[in-house]
Structures are given as structure tokens and as C-alpha cells.
Motif scaffolding. Structure first.
Motif, short mmCIF file in Angstrom:
data_model
loop_
_atom_site.label_atom_id
_atom_site.label_comp_id
_atom_site.label_asym_id
_atom_site.label_seq_id
_atom_site.Cartn_x
_atom_site.Cartn_y
_atom_site.Cartn_z
N ARG A 100 -15.72 -15.02 -3.80
CA ARG A 100 -15.99 -16.32 -4.43
C ARG A 100 -14.87 -16.72 -5.38
NH1 ARG A 100 -19.27 -17.64 -0.51
NH2 ARG A 100 -20.72 -15.96 -0.19
N ASP A 127 -23.12 -16.63 -7.24
CA ASP A 127 -22.04 -16.95 -6.29
C ASP A 127 -21.57 -18.40 -6.39
OD1 ASP A 127 -22.34 -14.34 -5.13
OD2 ASP A 127 -24.16 -15.09 -4.19
N ARG A 150 -21.61 -4.25 2.28
CA ARG A 150 -22.81 -3.63 1.72
C ARG A 150 -23.98 -3.66 2.71
NH1 ARG A 150 -23.09 -2.28 -3.38
NH2 ARG A 150 -25.30 -2.71 -3.71
N LYS A 203 -23.47 -16.12 5.36
CA LYS A 203 -22.94 -14.74 5.29
C LYS A 203 -24.00 -13.79 4.76
CE LYS A 203 -20.32 -12.14 1.90
NZ LYS A 203 -21.41 -11.91 0.97
N ASN A 204 -24.82 -14.27 3.81
CA ASN A 204 -25.78 -13.36 3.19
C ASN A 204 -27.12 -13.33 3.91
OD1 ASN A 204 -23.84 -12.62 1.43
ND2 ASN A 204 -24.59 -13.83 -0.30
N LYS A 241 -29.30 -8.50 -15.89
CA LYS A 241 -29.32 -7.22 -15.19
C LYS A 241 -28.82 -6.11 -16.11
CE LYS A 241 -28.30 -3.85 -12.37
NZ LYS A 241 -27.37 -3.22 -13.23
N SER A 276 -33.67 -7.37 -7.16
CA SER A 276 -32.44 -7.22 -6.37
C SER A 276 -32.65 -7.75 -4.95
CB SER A 276 -32.07 -5.73 -6.34
OG SER A 276 -31.46 -5.37 -5.12
N VAL A 277 -31.69 -8.52 -4.49
CA VAL A 277 -31.75 -9.08 -3.13
C VAL A 277 -31.74 -7.94 -2.11
CG1 VAL A 277 -30.47 -10.48 -1.45
CG2 VAL A 277 -30.67 -11.26 -3.83
N GLY A 278 -30.75 -7.08 -2.22
CA GLY A 278 -30.59 -6.01 -1.23
C GLY A 278 -31.79 -5.05 -1.23
N LYS A 325 -28.13 -9.63 8.14
CA LYS A 325 -29.44 -8.99 7.91
C LYS A 325 -30.41 -9.32 9.05
CE LYS A 325 -28.13 -9.41 3.22
NZ LYS A 325 -28.26 -10.16 1.98
N VAL A 339 -26.75 1.70 -5.73
CA VAL A 339 -27.84 1.52 -4.75
C VAL A 339 -29.09 2.27 -5.19
CG1 VAL A 339 -26.42 1.00 -2.73
CG2 VAL A 339 -26.90 3.39 -3.30
N ASP A 340 -29.19 2.53 -6.50
CA ASP A 340 -30.33 3.32 -6.99
C ASP A 340 -31.68 2.68 -6.68
OD1 ASP A 340 -29.29 1.38 -8.75
OD2 ASP A 340 -30.26 2.26 -10.50
N PHE A 341 -31.77 1.35 -6.67
CA PHE A 341 -33.06 0.71 -6.37
C PHE A 341 -33.44 0.99 -4.91
CE2 PHE A 341 -31.64 -3.01 -9.35
CZ PHE A 341 -31.77 -2.19 -10.47
N VAL A 363 -25.93 -11.59 -13.70
CA VAL A 363 -26.28 -10.77 -12.53
C VAL A 363 -25.29 -9.61 -12.34
CG1 VAL A 363 -26.73 -10.79 -10.04
CG2 VAL A 363 -27.38 -12.77 -11.44
N1 EPU Z 1 -28.23 -3.41 -8.46
C1 EPU Z 1 -28.47 -2.18 -9.01
N2 EPU Z 1 -28.98 -1.20 -8.19
C2 EPU Z 1 -29.28 -1.44 -6.87
C3 EPU Z 1 -29.03 -2.72 -6.34
C4 EPU Z 1 -28.52 -3.70 -7.16
O1 EPU Z 1 -28.22 -1.94 -10.20
O2 EPU Z 1 -29.74 -0.52 -6.19
C5 EPU Z 1 -27.65 -4.47 -9.32
C6 EPU Z 1 -26.29 -4.95 -8.83
O3 EPU Z 1 -25.26 -4.08 -9.26
C7 EPU Z 1 -26.19 -6.33 -9.44
C8 EPU Z 1 -27.67 -6.80 -9.41
O4 EPU Z 1 -28.47 -5.63 -9.29
O5 EPU Z 1 -25.76 -6.26 -10.77
C9 EPU Z 1 -27.99 -7.73 -8.28
O6 EPU Z 1 -27.68 -7.12 -7.04
P1 EPU Z 1 -28.44 -7.50 -5.68
O7 EPU Z 1 -28.97 -6.26 -5.09
O8 EPU Z 1 -29.37 -8.63 -5.93
O9 EPU Z 1 -27.23 -8.03 -4.82
P2 EPU Z 1 -26.79 -7.61 -3.36
O10 EPU Z 1 -27.96 -7.59 -2.47
O11 EPU Z 1 -25.92 -6.42 -3.42
C10 EPU Z 1 -26.47 -10.06 -2.53
C11 EPU Z 1 -25.32 -10.85 -1.97
C12 EPU Z 1 -24.31 -11.16 -3.07
C13 EPU Z 1 -25.04 -11.95 -4.15
C14 EPU Z 1 -26.25 -11.15 -4.67
C15 EPU Z 1 -27.07 -11.92 -5.70
C16 EPU Z 1 -25.23 -9.99 0.26
C17 EPU Z 1 -24.49 -9.23 1.27
N3 EPU Z 1 -24.67 -10.06 -0.93
O12 EPU Z 1 -25.89 -8.85 -3.00
O13 EPU Z 1 -23.33 -11.98 -2.47
O14 EPU Z 1 -24.15 -12.19 -5.22
O15 EPU Z 1 -27.11 -10.81 -3.56
O16 EPU Z 1 -27.55 -13.10 -5.16
O17 EPU Z 1 -26.28 -10.57 0.55
C18 EPU Z 1 -21.25 -13.03 -2.26
O18 EPU Z 1 -21.76 -13.67 -1.33
O19 EPU Z 1 -20.10 -13.30 -2.73
C19 EPU Z 1 -22.02 -11.94 -2.87
C20 EPU Z 1 -21.50 -11.05 -3.71
#
Ligand code: EPU
Length: 438
Positions: free
Chosen positions: A391, A309, A96, A23-24, A362, A166-168, A28, A127-129, A331
Motif C-alpha cells: 500500500r 490499507d 500469508r 487480493k484479500n 491492537k 483478526s481477519v486471518g 481465500k 500467528v499466535d491467534f 492495526v
Molecule cells: N495479529 C496477531 N496475531 C495473529 C494474527 C494477527 O497479533 O495471530 C495481529 C497482526 O499482527 C496485526 C493485527 O493482528 O497487528 C491484525 O491482523 P489481521 O490478522 O487482521 O490481518 P491479516 O489477516 O494478516 C489481512 C489483510 C491485510 C489487512 C488486514 C487488516 C490479507 C491477505 N491481508 O491481514 O492486507 O491489512 O487483514 O484488514 O487478507 C494489504 O492488503 O496490504 C494487507 C496488508
């Protein structure tokens, strides 16, 4: 009217399930296909909501998405048009992933609308990053429009250091810079296997990306990308979910497609609790090795740490361990919202606000409900509960299958966001399903 599943607990889960692309990662990979006019073929695409949402958005922007064989998508973005606000509206709040379309749209149209995002309700999830990184790459951000809009005269390489890996945001930078002018150095990048899978597809498409030690990713912008064929990496969150289901119910599950390399951190903890696993070429079998499960301490973290997760189904399995286990969530601010329902089922779990010392978090040392202590073993009993997020929802399934008696799990459809064919899989593992209402 609520959708739900009713389950009768007490039977071990036994059998085999087959993984498909994660899914993750798969949605993408779909976004990467927008960076070329040539066809991109993605195999092992699961039937889950995030894929459906992206397919719908792509079709709205005149991108051709065809399922050329079951589970294989061909994407041709040649005629892509800019998405408008109404195009984005019906996916608002549901995923997202659409924010990752900014890079491809900025390259094609010098403009990208930022959708209002969704995803699981597990903290503020800003989404500030993403915004900061895109600004550093030469995009202006105007927040006045609902949801925001980016505009650029052309993205150019830059040196970017993420505040947190951050992953995203890492994916955003990669997808925005593969076609940018010049070289981008991304520091403090996330290095999750799903990101490596995305890089592998982009490399086949013609991108030049190197992953160096210490979370540094270097992207050398190229002029053009071409088509490719790629198989999405198997879902390692689903692997951990079924592993914990085998552990908790004292069953035995072969997860076809699971890969040891993706699961190494998880497997260490799984073994420490008393779980057993056999790795072979086609997957991993999970079972209970020790009759008496041991308590453990786990801190969630970015890769190569223990994934956030993975903690929810593990917490449920730990209700069966003898002694006190502790899980620290580092996280997300709010990922223990599911504990009350487990306590309602007879678990003895306390949530703490104390900060965890000496580990990266975080949200630093602010007082979020970031740690839980699980006192086991406890006998769980059936209950009427509602799924708060993906989850946690799976962890309720595991709890219901361990429990004595019947449970009704409401808002069960949330699980379709990330678990393909869940009911069929539960049936094949001999779970006692009393009723499903969709
Ligand atoms: N964050 C910020 N600002 C940003 C982006 C992230 O403060 O601009 C914070 C988030 O709020 C969080 C932390 O940074 O506290 C980590 O966020 P990250 O960006 O790494 O997560 P994501 O890309 O939004 C993906 C997965 C999540 C998984 C996380 C961590 C996808 C679609 N989602 O989210 O998956 O938990 O990485 O590995 O890829 C799930 O599958 O249940 C799930 C939530």
C-alpha cells in the motif's frame, strides 16, 4: 538488479479502471475449494502474485487448477495430497495466505505443516491467534519442526474468543470448523466484507454459518461440502487507492465494479476532505469536489472502521489539503515506514509515538510510531525512492504523479502482489510513464 518505474508528475489521472476480485478475498476462496472433492469455480480472479502462489502450492499438492476462461479458475481438490516441507519452501516468506490451508489439510490428512509466512513488512505479524484457535479446536501444535506442524485426531467445534478481531484468525476458524464435529461459536470475530464473501461461497458449498450481532459467528459443522460457482467481491482496497489518486492529482476516475456498501466508511472521509463521488450501478466515479481540500483526522480500525490499507494513499492526498491532518494507525505496529520518502519529496509529515487515547488498538499503549500529522498544502517534487510494502508503494505512485518533475520508484514489482495490470491501468488514465524496468 532493481526493477523500477519512472514517472513524470503534474498531470491529473483521468479515465476508467476495472476492478476484479480482491487480493484479500480471492486466494481465500481458493482455499475454501480444498474443502470439497467437487469442482469449485471462481470468477473475476485477478492476475496477482498471491493467486499465483496459491496456484503453485495447489498444483504441488495435486489439486487441479485450470483457468477455464480468462479470469475464471476451476479448482478440483479430489486428488489432493499432503504438502511437504520442500513443497512449501519456495513460497516461504512471500504470502500469508498459505497458513489458511491448515484447516482443509487437517480435515483431509489429520496433519498440516505451517509454512513460514510472508506478506508486507508492516510489523511483527505473528500467528499466535491462529495457533491458539486451532488448539482449541483439537489440534496439537509442534513447534520443533521448522515452521511448525499441526496434528489432530479430528477437529471438533468449540467456543473461541479472539483476543482481537483478526481477519486471518477469523478465516482460519471458519475454514477449520465448517467440516468439524459440532458447533463452533466464534466471539470477537472480524466481520470484514471479504469474510462475508468467503462465508457466501461456503454457504453455497453447503456450510451452515450465521453471522450474529456483536462480532459473533456461529458455524455448525456439516459432514460434507460440495462444488459451487462464485464471483470474488471487487477489491475495495484498490477502489480506495484510485479514489485517492483522483483526489491527489485533481483527476477523475471511474472505478468500474466499486460498490458503495463496501466503501461507506471511506466515502464519508473522502467527502470530508473535499472529494466528490458519483455512485451508479456499475461503479463509482471519484474526483475533487472542492477546489481547496480540508484537513481531517482518521483512526484506522477493523471493519466497519476505516481500513488500515486505505491510510497510505490518503496520507499522500492530504499533503494537498490546507491545514493539519492527523492519522492514527491502530492495526499494525509499523505502518508509517513510508513517510520519510514522502518528506524527501517535499511533504511535511511528522510521526509521533504517543498513544491514542480511548480507541481500540491492537498494540495498546506501547510506544510505536502510530500517529502522523500532515501539514498541507505542500508542493511535492520528484525523487528516487524504494517501495517498502504494497500500500505504501501505491502511495508513492500517487505522490510521484502529484509531484513536479520525475520520480523513480524502485522495487515497483512489490505492487504486483495486489494491483493487477498496474502499468496498463496507469497508461489508460493518461499517467506519464517514462520507463518501466521489470
Ligand atoms: N495479529 C496477531 N496475531 C495473529 C494474527 C494477527 O497479533 O495471530 C495481529 C497482526 O499482527 C496485526 C493485527 O493482528 O497487528 C491484525 O491482523 P489481521 O490478522 O487482521 O490481518 P491479516 O489477516 O494478516 C489481512 C489483510 C491485510 C489487512 C488486514 C487488516 C490479507 C491477505 N491481508 O491481514 O492486507 O491489512 O487483514 O484488514 O487478507 C494489504 O492488503 O496490504 C494487507 C496488508
Amino acid at each position: 538488479m532493481s526493477n523500477y518505474i519512472r514517472l513524470r508528475g503534474g498531470k491529473p489521472l483521468v479515465g476508467e479502471i476495472v476492478l476484479r476480485g480482491g487480493k484479500n478475498v480471492v486466494p481465500k476462496l481458493m482455499v475454501a475449494a480444498l474443502l470439497t472433492d467437487e469442482p469449485v469455480i471462481i470468477r473475476d480472479v485477478p492476475k496477482i502474485e498471491d493467486v499465483e502462489i496459491m496456484t503453485r502450492l495447489f498444483k504441488r499438492s495435486d489439486v487441479i487448477v485450470d483457468e477455464i476462461r480468462p479470469g475464471t479458475l476451476q479448482i478440483i481438490a479430489k486428488g489432493m495430497k499432503l504438502l511437504s516441507r520442500p513443497d512449501l519452501e519456495d513460497v516461504t516468506g512471500r504470502s500469508r495466505i498459505p497458513i489458511l490451508m491448515c484447516g482443509p489439510m487437517l480435515h483431509r490428512f489429520n496433519r498440516a505443516l505451517v509454512p513460514k509466512l510472508g506478506g508486507c513488512n508492516i510489523g511483527p505479524r505473528p500467528v499466535d491467534f491462529h495457533v491458539k484457535a486451532l488448539r482449541e479446536l483439537g489440534a496439537n501444535y509442534d513447534e520443533s519442526e521448522s515452521g511448525g506442524v499441526f496434528k489432530t485426531k479430528g477437529l471438533r467445534g468449540a467456543i473461541i474468543t479472539l483476543e482481537y478481531p483478526s481477519v486471518g484468525a477469523t478465516e482460519q476458524v471458519i475454514l477449520s470448523t465448517v467440516l468439524a464435529d459440532g458447533v463452533t461459536e466464534l466471539h470477537n470475530a472480524a466481520v470484514e466484507p471479504e469474510i462475508m464473501d468467503l462465508i457466501m461461497l461456503l454457504q453455497q458449498m453447503g456450510a451452515i454459518i450465521s453471522v450474529d450481532m456483536d462480532r459473533n459467528i456461529i458455524i455448525e459443522g456439516v459432514e460434507k461440502l460440495g462444488g459451487a460457482v462464485h464471483t470474488g467481491m471487487p477489491d475495495r482496497n484498490e477502489t480506495a487507492s484510485w479514489a485517492c489518486a483522483a483526489l491527489g492529482t485533481n483527476g477523475r476516475i471511474f472505478v468500474r465494479g466499486a460498490r458503495q456498501l463496501d466503501m461507506m466508511t471511506f466515502l464519508n472521509k473522502f467527502r470530508q476532505v473535499g472529494g466528490g463521488f458519483d455512485v451508479n450501478r456499475d461503479g463509482i466515479t471519484f474526483y475533487r469536489e472542492q477546489e481547496i481540500l480540508e484537513p481531517i483526522t482518521v483512526e484506522t480500525d477493523v471493519h466497519p472502521g476505516f481500513m488500515t490499507d486505505w491510510q497510505q494513499p490518503l496520507v499522500v492526498a492530504l499533503t494537498q489539503a490546507h491545514g493539519k491532518s492527523v492519522i492514527h494507525e491502530t492495526v499494525y505496529e509499523s505502518r508509517f515506514g513510508y513517510i520519510d520518502a514522502l518528506n524527501q519529496m517535499g511533504a511535511k509529515i511528522k510521526v509521533f509515538e504517543e498513544s491514542v487515547k480511548n480507541i481500540r488498538s491492537k498494540f495498546g499503549k506501547r510506544n510505536y510510531r502510530q500517529s502522523v500529522m500532515i501539514q498541507g498544502p505542500t508542493e511535492l517534487h520528484g525523487a528516487d525512492i524504494t517501495v517498502p510494502d504494497l500500500r505504501a508503494g501505491f502511495s508513492y505512485i500517487v505522490a510521484a504523479l502529484i509531484a513536479k518533475g520525475d520520480s523513480t520508484i524502485h522495487d515497483f514489482s512489490i505492487l504486483q502482489r495486489g494491483y493487477e495490470h498496474l502499468v496498463a491501468k496507469l497508461q489508460s488514465l493518461e499517467a506519464e510513464i517514462l520507463e518501466v524496468k521489470t
